[in-house]
Write a protein that holds these residues in place. Structure first.
Motif, PDB file in Angstrom:
ATOM      1  N   UNK A  73       1.020  -1.067  -0.013  1.00  0.00           N
ATOM      2  CA  UNK A  73       0.130  -0.634  -0.093  1.00  0.00           C
ATOM      3  C   UNK A  73       0.775   1.246   0.187  1.00  0.00           C
ATOM      4  N   UNK A  74       2.012   1.369  -0.477  1.00  0.00           N
ATOM      5  CA  UNK A  74       3.080   2.507  -0.863  1.00  0.00           C
ATOM      6  C   UNK A  74       2.719   3.512  -1.155  1.00  0.00           C
ATOM      7  N   UNK A  75       3.372   4.323  -1.856  1.00  0.00           N
ATOM      8  CA  UNK A  75       3.174   5.239  -2.719  1.00  0.00           C
ATOM      9  C   UNK A  75       4.365   4.644  -3.526  1.00  0.00           C
ATOM     10  N   UNK A  76       5.764   4.001  -3.596  1.00  0.00           N
ATOM     11  CA  UNK A  76       6.101   2.692  -4.893  1.00  0.00           C
ATOM     12  C   UNK A  76       6.213   2.558  -6.056  1.00  0.00           C
ATOM     13  N   UNK A  77       6.665   2.454  -6.623  1.00  0.00           N
ATOM     14  CA  UNK A  77       6.665   2.518  -8.168  1.00  0.00           C
ATOM     15  C   UNK A  77       5.428   0.654  -8.484  1.00  0.00           C
ATOM     16  N   UNK A  78       5.030  -0.155  -7.101  1.00  0.00           N
ATOM     17  CA  UNK A  78       4.757  -1.744  -6.865  1.00  0.00           C
ATOM     18  C   UNK A  78       5.197  -2.417  -6.905  1.00  0.00           C
ATOM     19  N   UNK A  79       6.612  -2.901  -7.964  1.00  0.00           N
ATOM     20  CA  UNK A  79       7.281  -4.159  -7.356  1.00  0.00           C
ATOM     21  C   UNK A  79       7.551  -4.849  -5.925  1.00  0.00           C
ATOM     22  N   UNK A  80       6.523  -5.658  -5.190  1.00  0.00           N
ATOM     23  CA  UNK A  80       6.888  -6.405  -4.797  1.00  0.00           C
ATOM     24  C   UNK A  80       8.446  -7.001  -4.771  1.00  0.00           C
ATOM     25  N   UNK A  81       8.485  -7.009  -3.168  1.00  0.00           N
ATOM     26  CA  UNK A  81       9.804  -7.370  -2.524  1.00  0.00           C
ATOM     27  C   UNK A  81      10.595  -8.601  -3.112  1.00  0.00           C
ATOM     28  N   UNK A  82       9.109  -9.411  -3.671  1.00  0.00           N
ATOM     29  CA  UNK A  82       9.556 -10.861  -4.284  1.00  0.00           C
ATOM     30  C   UNK A  82       9.894 -10.407  -5.751  1.00  0.00           C
ATOM     31  N   UNK A  83       9.767  -9.664  -6.474  1.00  0.00           N
ATOM     32  CA  UNK A  83       9.665  -9.112  -7.676  1.00  0.00           C
ATOM     33  C   UNK A  83       9.025  -9.802  -8.500  1.00  0.00           C
ATOM     34  N   UNK A  84       8.145 -11.054  -8.314  1.00  0.00           N
ATOM     35  CA  UNK A  84       7.089 -11.437  -8.841  1.00  0.00           C
ATOM     36  C   UNK A  84       5.096 -10.701  -9.457  1.00  0.00           C
ATOM     37  N   UNK A  85       5.234  -9.573  -8.656  1.00  0.00           N
ATOM     38  CA  UNK A  85       4.826  -9.032  -8.557  1.00  0.00           C
ATOM     39  C   UNK A  85       4.673  -7.223  -8.907  1.00  0.00           C
ATOM     40  N   UNK A  86       4.151  -6.837 -10.167  1.00  0.00           N
ATOM     41  CA  UNK A  86       4.206  -5.770  -9.904  1.00  0.00           C
ATOM     42  C   UNK A  86       2.518  -4.793 -10.060  1.00  0.00           C
ATOM     43  N   UNK A  87       2.992  -4.079  -9.473  1.00  0.00           N
ATOM     44  CA  UNK A  87       1.665  -2.977  -9.294  1.00  0.00           C
ATOM     45  C   UNK A  87       1.666  -1.832 -10.777  1.00  0.00           C
ATOM     46  N   UNK A  88       0.171  -1.787 -11.767  1.00  0.00           N
ATOM     47  CA  UNK A  88       0.041  -1.161 -12.820  1.00  0.00           C
ATOM     48  C   UNK A  88      -0.565  -0.206 -12.554  1.00  0.00           C
ATOM     49  N   UNK A  89      -1.413  -0.235 -11.899  1.00  0.00           N
ATOM     50  CA  UNK A  89      -2.291   0.480 -11.553  1.00  0.00           C
ATOM     51  C   UNK A  89      -3.454   0.812 -10.531  1.00  0.00           C
ATOM     52  N   UNK A  90      -4.119   1.961  -9.803  1.00  0.00           N
ATOM     53  CA  UNK A  90      -4.645   1.897  -8.155  1.00  0.00           C
ATOM     54  C   UNK A  90      -5.846   2.813  -8.961  1.00  0.00           C
ATOM     55  N   UNK A  91      -6.887   1.809  -8.685  1.00  0.00           N
ATOM     56  CA  UNK A  91      -8.783   2.400  -8.895  1.00  0.00           C
ATOM     57  C   UNK A  91      -9.063   3.478  -7.239  1.00  0.00           C
ATOM     58  N   UNK A  92      -9.620   4.463  -7.863  1.00  0.00           N
ATOM     59  CA  UNK A  92     -10.311   4.967  -6.902  1.00  0.00           C
ATOM     60  C   UNK A  92     -11.571   4.942  -6.551  1.00  0.00           C
ATOM     61  N   UNK A  93     -12.271   5.545  -5.996  1.00  0.00           N
ATOM     62  CA  UNK A  93     -13.951   5.639  -6.142  1.00  0.00           C
ATOM     63  C   UNK A  93     -14.213   7.014  -6.171  1.00  0.00           C
ATOM     64  N   UNK A  94     -14.618   7.431  -6.521  1.00  0.00           N
ATOM     65  CA  UNK A  94     -16.104   9.286  -6.293  1.00  0.00           C
ATOM     66  C   UNK A  94     -17.091   8.750  -6.335  1.00  0.00           C
ATOM     67  N   UNK A  95     -17.889  10.104  -5.620  1.00  0.00           N
ATOM     68  CA  UNK A  95     -19.547  10.183  -5.561  1.00  0.00           C
ATOM     69  C   UNK A  95     -19.815   9.308  -7.094  1.00  0.00           C
ATOM     70  N   UNK A  96     -19.594   9.742  -8.630  1.00  0.00           N
ATOM     71  CA  UNK A  96     -20.090   9.319  -9.804  1.00  0.00           C
ATOM     72  C   UNK A  96     -18.959   8.955 -10.582  1.00  0.00           C
ATOM     73  N   UNK A  97     -17.995   8.890 -10.159  1.00  0.00           N
ATOM     74  CA  UNK A  97     -16.856   8.162 -11.268  1.00  0.00           C
ATOM     75  C   UNK A  97     -15.958   7.440 -10.497  1.00  0.00           C
TER      76      UNK A  97
END
Length: 158
Positions: A73-97
């Motif tokens: 959940x940190x703000x880094x580049x998304x690569x996990x410590x084990x190098x097997x998963x890369x976060x490419x995006x985050x999804x945020x919810x607003x009231x109407x989008x």
């Protein structure tokens, strides 16, 4: 024919998560919804609902291990410590989008989003991000195309 347009941000994010998790084509077999906040409530600025991660080729092709991955959940580049998963995006919810905030492949994401008639803009942060806005449930399929293009870019650099 559907008469109602889905414009609830939380519902749009749920539809996108279902689409990303349910499809097994076009590179989406390597995509996982990770670190989901099931109790998220929409806010004016957007509340983080979940991350979108790309699994390593080995992890994507051997689904016998159902362990939760990508709890970063940190703000880094998304690569996990084990190098097997890369976060490419985050999804945020607003009231109407919902908002898809891409951390990698910004150029291809912006191009694919524009081609799909989605509202898109850069976010001047370090590292830079590309924001794609999902104004209705109908935008989910086009947003999935954006994720597919980013996954293809990530996998071509592995």
């Amino acid at each position: 024919m559907v008469e109602e347009r889905i414009t609830d941000g939380k519902r749009i994010a749920q539809l996108l998560a279902s689409e990303l998790e349910g499809r097994e084509d076009g590179g989406l077999e390597a995509v996982a919804v990770t670190d989901a906040d099931r109790d998220v409530e929409p806010t004016a600025d957007g509340a983080r609902a979940y991350d979108v991660s790309v699994l390593s080729r080995d992890e994507a092709t051997t689904p016998e291990d159902d362990a939760d991955v990508g709890d970063d959940a940190s703000g880094d580049d998304g690569e996990s410590d084990d190098g097997e998963t890369v976060r490419i995006a985050r999804v945020f919810v607003h009231e109407s989008r919902a908002r898809l905030e891409l951390a990698v492949g910004q150029d291809v994401a912006a191009q694919t989003a524009e081609e799909g008639d989605l509202r898109v803009r850069p976010k001047a942060t370090e590292p830079p991000r590309t924001l794609v806005f999902l104004e209705s449930g109908a935008a989910v399929k086009r947003a999935t195309n954006v994720v597919q293009s980013v996954v293809a870019r990530v996998q071509s650099t592995e």
